[in-house]
Design a protein around this motif. Sequence first.
Motif, mmCIF file in Angstrom:
data_model
loop_
_atom_site.group_PDB
_atom_site.id
_atom_site.type_symbol
_atom_site.label_atom_id
_atom_site.label_comp_id
_atom_site.label_asym_id
_atom_site.label_seq_id
_atom_site.Cartn_x
_atom_site.Cartn_y
_atom_site.Cartn_z
ATOM 1 N N THR A 1 0.819 -1.208 0.000
ATOM 2 C CA THR A 1 0.000 0.000 0.000
ATOM 3 C C THR A 1 0.854 1.260 0.000
ATOM 4 O O THR A 1 0.570 2.209 -0.746
ATOM 5 C CB THR A 1 -0.960 0.001 1.200
ATOM 6 N N GLY A 2 1.909 1.289 0.812
ATOM 7 C CA GLY A 2 2.795 2.453 0.825
ATOM 8 C C GLY A 2 3.412 2.728 -0.536
ATOM 9 O O GLY A 2 3.325 3.859 -1.054
ATOM 10 N N PRO A 3 4.046 1.716 -1.158
ATOM 11 C CA PRO A 3 4.591 1.931 -2.498
ATOM 12 C C PRO A 3 3.540 2.330 -3.529
ATOM 13 O O PRO A 3 3.805 3.162 -4.401
ATOM 14 C CB PRO A 3 5.208 0.574 -2.844
ATOM 15 N N MET A 4 2.339 1.746 -3.429
ATOM 16 C CA MET A 4 1.280 2.131 -4.362
ATOM 17 C C MET A 4 0.934 3.605 -4.208
ATOM 18 O O MET A 4 0.849 4.351 -5.190
ATOM 19 C CB MET A 4 0.038 1.265 -4.123
ATOM 20 N N ARG A 5 0.751 4.047 -2.956
ATOM 21 C CA ARG A 5 0.363 5.432 -2.723
ATOM 22 C C ARG A 5 1.448 6.413 -3.157
ATOM 23 O O ARG A 5 1.149 7.467 -3.732
ATOM 24 C CB ARG A 5 0.038 5.633 -1.247
ATOM 25 N N LEU A 6 2.699 6.072 -2.883
ATOM 26 C CA LEU A 6 3.779 6.973 -3.268
ATOM 27 C C LEU A 6 3.943 6.995 -4.782
ATOM 28 O O LEU A 6 4.163 8.063 -5.372
ATOM 29 C CB LEU A 6 5.080 6.545 -2.587
ATOM 30 N N THR A 7 3.805 5.845 -5.413
ATOM 31 C CA THR A 7 3.855 5.812 -6.877
ATOM 32 C C THR A 7 2.726 6.647 -7.467
ATOM 33 O O THR A 7 2.935 7.452 -8.379
ATOM 34 C CB THR A 7 3.756 4.359 -7.379
ATOM 35 N N ARG A 8 1.535 6.461 -6.954
ATOM 36 C CA ARG A 8 0.376 7.242 -7.415
ATOM 37 C C ARG A 8 0.617 8.740 -7.243
ATOM 38 O O ARG A 8 0.225 9.544 -8.098
ATOM 39 C CB ARG A 8 -0.858 6.801 -6.630
ATOM 40 N N ALA A 9 1.301 9.091 -6.151
ATOM 41 C CA ALA A 9 1.544 10.509 -5.870
ATOM 42 C C ALA A 9 2.564 11.139 -6.812
ATOM 43 O O ALA A 9 2.442 12.321 -7.151
ATOM 44 C CB ALA A 9 2.013 10.667 -4.419
ATOM 45 N N VAL A 10 3.563 10.366 -7.248
ATOM 46 C CA VAL A 10 4.592 10.944 -8.120
ATOM 47 C C VAL A 10 4.221 10.868 -9.594
ATOM 48 O O VAL A 10 4.806 11.591 -10.418
ATOM 49 C CB VAL A 10 5.967 10.271 -7.908
ATOM 50 N N LEU A 11 3.271 10.036 -9.946
ATOM 51 C CA LEU A 11 2.957 9.852 -11.364
ATOM 52 C C LEU A 11 2.500 11.127 -12.075
ATOM 53 O O LEU A 11 2.899 11.362 -13.226
ATOM 54 C CB LEU A 11 1.916 8.745 -11.537
ATOM 55 N N PRO A 12 1.684 11.980 -11.470
ATOM 56 C CA PRO A 12 1.283 13.181 -12.206
ATOM 57 C C PRO A 12 2.457 14.029 -12.678
ATOM 58 O O PRO A 12 2.467 14.507 -13.825
ATOM 59 C CB PRO A 12 0.413 13.930 -11.200
#
Length: 252
Positions: A117-128
């Motif tokens: 979950t942590g990696p997913m959220r951080l990835t989601r946050a940097v993608l934009p």
Amino acid sequence: MSDTTAGRFAGKTIIVTGAGSGIGRATATRIANEGGRVVATDVVSERLDALRDDLPGLAVETVVGDVTDPATIDALLTAAGQRIDGLANVAGIMDAFLPPDEVDDATWDRVFSVNVTGPMRLTRAVLPAMIGAGRGAVVNVASEAALRASAAGAAYTASKHAIAGFTKSVAFFHGPQGIRANAVAPGAVATNIEAPMRSEYAAGRVGPIMQVAIPPVAQPEQLAAAITWLLSDDSANVNGVVLPSDGGWSVV
């Protein structure tokens, strides 16, 4: 250990989690020594202080926090600024080798929170920011446990299979937008991650296999070499790969 490549990350900003020790520290150190600006995070402030002290004059910014906490993610984005070229999701925890009939809810939830979950959220946050720039690289740390069932307990094994699948999903959906997502799958590595075996049954089931199958323990710098290669333009044609860096364990 492989030699560093001077200037390989010049002008680039890379976020590294779990950067206070082990593979994360080796990855952050290599990126900084190759000219990159590192935004490093860890749960232990003293480890981050030591990282900065060991890299005087290099571009290292630190954020103390847990990758499962949204506030940590916000702080990382603030520290990184508008340009984020890469993300190395290294932070992870083990599961005491608990088999499916012994794993408790707290262990399952915590392992998935940190490892998926942590990696997913951080990835989601940097993608934009990455998509807006038309480029970016994400590298997740999976495990031999992403490739087999005999390397850990149920929670860790499931979490590493999940992060491998998430990596491929990022590559599939966002590859056309200039994003590369890959994972490394280490075997045994000399880190400070605690890996007690709290199950007598698991000790009898997994122990004998590990005694004959696991290659020599790798050093964190060997994994950092693979991670930084995947973060760099040297691997520009590599996307959606789970790369074993395990001394040959995956072919046993």
